[in-house]
Design an enzyme around this catalytic site. Structure first.
Site, PDB file in Angstrom:
ATOM      1  N   ASP A  10       0.844  -1.201   0.000  1.00  0.00           N
ATOM      2  CA  ASP A  10       0.000   0.000   0.000  1.00  0.00           C
ATOM      3  C   ASP A  10       0.876   1.247   0.000  1.00  0.00           C
ATOM      4  O   ASP A  10       2.100   1.190  -0.238  1.00  0.00           O
ATOM      5  CB  ASP A  10      -0.974  -0.053   1.190  1.00  0.00           C
ATOM      6  CG  ASP A  10      -2.315   0.613   0.885  1.00  0.00           C
ATOM      7  OD1 ASP A  10      -2.375   1.854   0.910  1.00  0.00           O
ATOM      8  OD2 ASP A  10      -3.298  -0.104   0.616  1.00  0.00           O
ATOM      9  N   ASP A  35      -6.341   4.523  -6.078  1.00  0.00           N
ATOM     10  CA  ASP A  35      -6.974   5.205  -4.947  1.00  0.00           C
ATOM     11  C   ASP A  35      -7.193   6.697  -5.235  1.00  0.00           C
ATOM     12  O   ASP A  35      -6.598   7.257  -6.157  1.00  0.00           O
ATOM     13  CB  ASP A  35      -6.079   5.025  -3.718  1.00  0.00           C
ATOM     14  CG  ASP A  35      -6.859   5.129  -2.414  1.00  0.00           C
ATOM     15  OD1 ASP A  35      -8.048   5.469  -2.455  1.00  0.00           O
ATOM     16  OD2 ASP A  35      -6.257   4.862  -1.348  1.00  0.00           O
ATOM     17  N   ASP A  73     -12.479   3.898   5.429  1.00  0.00           N
ATOM     18  CA  ASP A  73     -11.462   3.000   5.978  1.00  0.00           C
ATOM     19  C   ASP A  73     -11.866   2.436   7.328  1.00  0.00           C
ATOM     20  O   ASP A  73     -12.393   3.152   8.174  1.00  0.00           O
ATOM     21  CB  ASP A  73     -10.139   3.764   6.192  1.00  0.00           C
ATOM     22  CG  ASP A  73      -9.450   4.120   4.888  1.00  0.00           C
ATOM     23  OD1 ASP A  73     -10.103   4.088   3.842  1.00  0.00           O
ATOM     24  OD2 ASP A  73      -8.247   4.425   4.948  1.00  0.00           O
TER      25      ASP A  73
HETATM   26  C1  9PG Z   1      -3.381   5.013   1.923  1.00  0.00           C
HETATM   27  C2  9PG Z   1      -4.842   4.778   2.264  1.00  0.00           C
HETATM   28  C3  9PG Z   1      -5.230   3.310   2.144  1.00  0.00           C
HETATM   29  C4  9PG Z   1      -6.732   3.177   2.364  1.00  0.00           C
HETATM   30  C5  9PG Z   1      -7.469   4.065   1.399  1.00  0.00           C
HETATM   31  C6  9PG Z   1      -7.016   5.499   1.560  1.00  0.00           C
HETATM   32  O1  9PG Z   1      -8.150  11.945   4.049  1.00  0.00           O
HETATM   33  N1  9PG Z   1      -9.018  11.074   3.842  1.00  0.00           N
HETATM   34  O2  9PG Z   1     -10.222  11.306   3.881  1.00  0.00           O
HETATM   35  C7  9PG Z   1      -8.599   9.753   3.575  1.00  0.00           C
HETATM   36  C8  9PG Z   1      -9.535   8.756   3.326  1.00  0.00           C
HETATM   37  C9  9PG Z   1      -9.095   7.465   3.085  1.00  0.00           C
HETATM   38  C10 9PG Z   1      -7.751   7.208   3.066  1.00  0.00           C
HETATM   39  C11 9PG Z   1      -6.813   8.186   3.308  1.00  0.00           C
HETATM   40  C12 9PG Z   1      -7.245   9.470   3.549  1.00  0.00           C
HETATM   41  O3  9PG Z   1      -7.332   5.925   2.851  1.00  0.00           O
HETATM   42  O4  9PG Z   1      -8.850   3.991   1.580  1.00  0.00           O
HETATM   43  O5  9PG Z   1      -7.143   1.834   2.196  1.00  0.00           O
HETATM   44  O6  9PG Z   1      -4.886   2.809   0.870  1.00  0.00           O
HETATM   45  O7  9PG Z   1      -5.598   5.584   1.379  1.00  0.00           O
HETATM   46  O8  9PG Z   1      -3.039   6.342   2.130  1.00  0.00           O
END
Ligand code: 9PG
Length: 476
Positions: free
Chosen positions: A193, A301, A355
């Site tokens: 990841d 992502d 998440d």
């Molecule tokens: C890696 C992660 C993981 C995870 C993903 C994503 O700031 N935010 O709202 C936010 C939401 C989800 C997030 C990160 C930040 O996670 O869903 O499984 O891959 O990125 O950074």
């Protein structure tokens, strides 16, 4: 106009309509449906993976998110800013007897508003088709899903994912150690990841991956696993070389200011303008690079960044993702932070909730900022449970299950709910390194991966999973 849906007569306004499988097809930029009942609840469907999907009470206006939480990565900004109940693409009203009236878009870029006596559908631009049905909740959502694109490639994979244990603290040596630890477990994919890259936009391995990404992929393959890699092809931060080298690729407003596309890793995120052909070429090139390194499973992502209005919305997103899909060929694409309905037919797997985290709920954020999209098991379960109707369209990824008690505030019964949801969707993933697990936790992980217990729905929020009855009511 009036139509007869089962035993119910519904008045509506649309340009035209015709009977369709399981309901009616309507056409119009804006359609209005007037239920003959006083609705109590509205099915509010959030825009992208992390956005709230749930039944909400119509008696109460949406609680505005505090400015701190009104981040572009939470939802379609229009939904966040409206004082009315709007959803993305699909909406439904629940009648007093529990019957559900559903209005769902069949084209891209639509929103649906719910009121006690009205379901209103509107395309942001142009006009399009709609599906209307009334009946039992599961049946009407299934009927809608049958009208949407589908692509199902065999069974969902069993994944070890580095995020929910190591976060950005990954390195080649640490991952090689874990590869050895999981040798005895029936995983299929080993997914690296976030944390391997130099910067967002600078997709080369950082100093913690001294032998490079192809070397790591080879090591993963040697152990009989499919190498998986995380990428955020449409994101960039101001400290990334790409931001300096290609300022013209950054999505900007009319005044030339970069449009905020979120905040994470302690800094603002910006979007690459997917409306530009060169940006899509860059994203396609990145996918090709990862494939050439040997990664056959890609977690793409923060994809909402490619669907922002300034870049051309969901229509442009689908064009860009169509090119990525083509370049990816047989590789498995898990789309995350992705506009949900606009991803169908292009994704192998789709994250359908926010998440998970090793705790139930972060009340500072969920209560005080009114933000239902932050990490936490409760938020993840709530939204994922309300998207199970997509199971015949795409592999539904409810995020990883926990088996560890180390570094974990979850209670065993909370962990069971996530484990059960993974059985329901058949998408089984964890981030727990076996060395963090007690002997009984290891046995549980092994059973989780190797067994497919029969699953039966007992009610909207009650499921029989093998011998266990799981009640998700406390998630709501
Ligand atoms: C890696 C992660 C993981 C995870 C993903 C994503 O700031 N935010 O709202 C936010 C939401 C989800 C997030 C990160 C930040 O996670 O869903 O499984 O891959 O990125 O950074």
């Amino acid at each position: 106009m009036r139509v007869s849906l089962g035993k119910m007569e519904v008045a509506l306004e649309a340009d035209s309509l015709e009977p369709g499988e399981g309901g009616f097809r309507l056409w119009g930029k804006e359609v209005r449906i007037f239920p003959p009942f006083q609705a109590q609840a509205f099915f509010r469907h959030g825009w992208q993976s992390w956005s709230l999907a749930a039944w909400v009470a119509l008696g109460k206006a949406p609680r505005p998110l505090l400015p701190e939480a009104r981040r572009p990565q939470a939802d379609d900004p229009f939904l966040l800013e409206s004082g009315a109940w709007w959803g993305s693409g699909v909406g439904a009203l629940k009648g007093p007897e529990g019957g559900v009236l559903l209005l769902g878009a069949l084209d891209l870029g639509a929103r649906v508003r719910g009121e006690e006596g009205l379901l209103l559908g509107r395309y942001a631009e142009g006009s399009g088709a709609w599906f209307l049905a009334y009946g039992e909740e599961e049946a009407v959502f299934a009927a809608y899903a049958r009208h949407l694109p589908r692509q199902l490639s065999g069974k969902p994979p069993r994944v070890w994912c580095s995020w929910y244990s190591l976060y950005t603290g990954i390195s080649e040596s640490l991952l090689l150690t874990i590869l050895d630890e999981i040798r005895e477990y029936p995983f299929e994919v080993f997914q690296v990841d976030d944390g391997w890259q130099r910067a967002l936009g600078d997709w080369e391995p950082n100093e913690r991956f001294p032998r490079g990404m192809a070397f790591l992929a080879e090591a993963i393959r040697e152990r009989g696993l499919r190498p998986g890699l995380w990428l955020a092809p449409f994101l960039v931060t101001a400290d990334s070389p790409l931001y300096r080298e290609r300022p013209d690729w950054v999505l900007r407003d009319g005044e030339g200011r970069p449009i905020p596309a979120g905040f994470n890793w302690g800094k603002p995120l910006f979007a690459l303008d997917s409306g530009k052909e060169e940006v899509v070429d860059f994203a396609v090139g990145l996918v090709r690079k990862a494939l050439a390194w040997g990664y056959g499973y890609l977690k793409l992502d923060f994809l909402y960044a490619a669907a922002l209005p300034g870049a051309g919305g969901e229509g442009r997103y689908r064009e860009a993702m169509g090119r990525i899909r083509q370049a990816a060929g047989e590789a498995y694409l898990l789309l995350c932070g992705a506009p949900v309905l606009a991803s169908l037919g292009l994704a192998d797997g789709l994250r359908v909730g926010p998440d998970v985290a090793p705790y139930w709920d972060n009340e500072d954020r969920s209560l005080w900022l009114s933000d239902p999209t932050g990490p936490g098991l409760r938020n993840a379960l709530r939204t994922s449970l309300h998207r199970l109707w997509l199971l015949d369209n795409v592999h539904v990824d409810p995020d990883v299950a926990y088996f560890r008690t180390r570094f974990n505030l979850l209670r065993p019964e909370e962990m069971r709910l996530q484990e059960g949801l993974a059985h329901l969707t058949a998408f089984k993933a964890t981030s727990d390194p076996p060395s963090w697990l007690l002997p009984e936790e290891r046995a549980r992980l092994r059973a989780f991966l190797s067994q497919d217990p029969p699953v039966r729905r007992l009610g909207p929020y009650r499921f029989q999973v093998g011998e266990e009855v799981l009640d998700y009511a406390r998630v709501l």
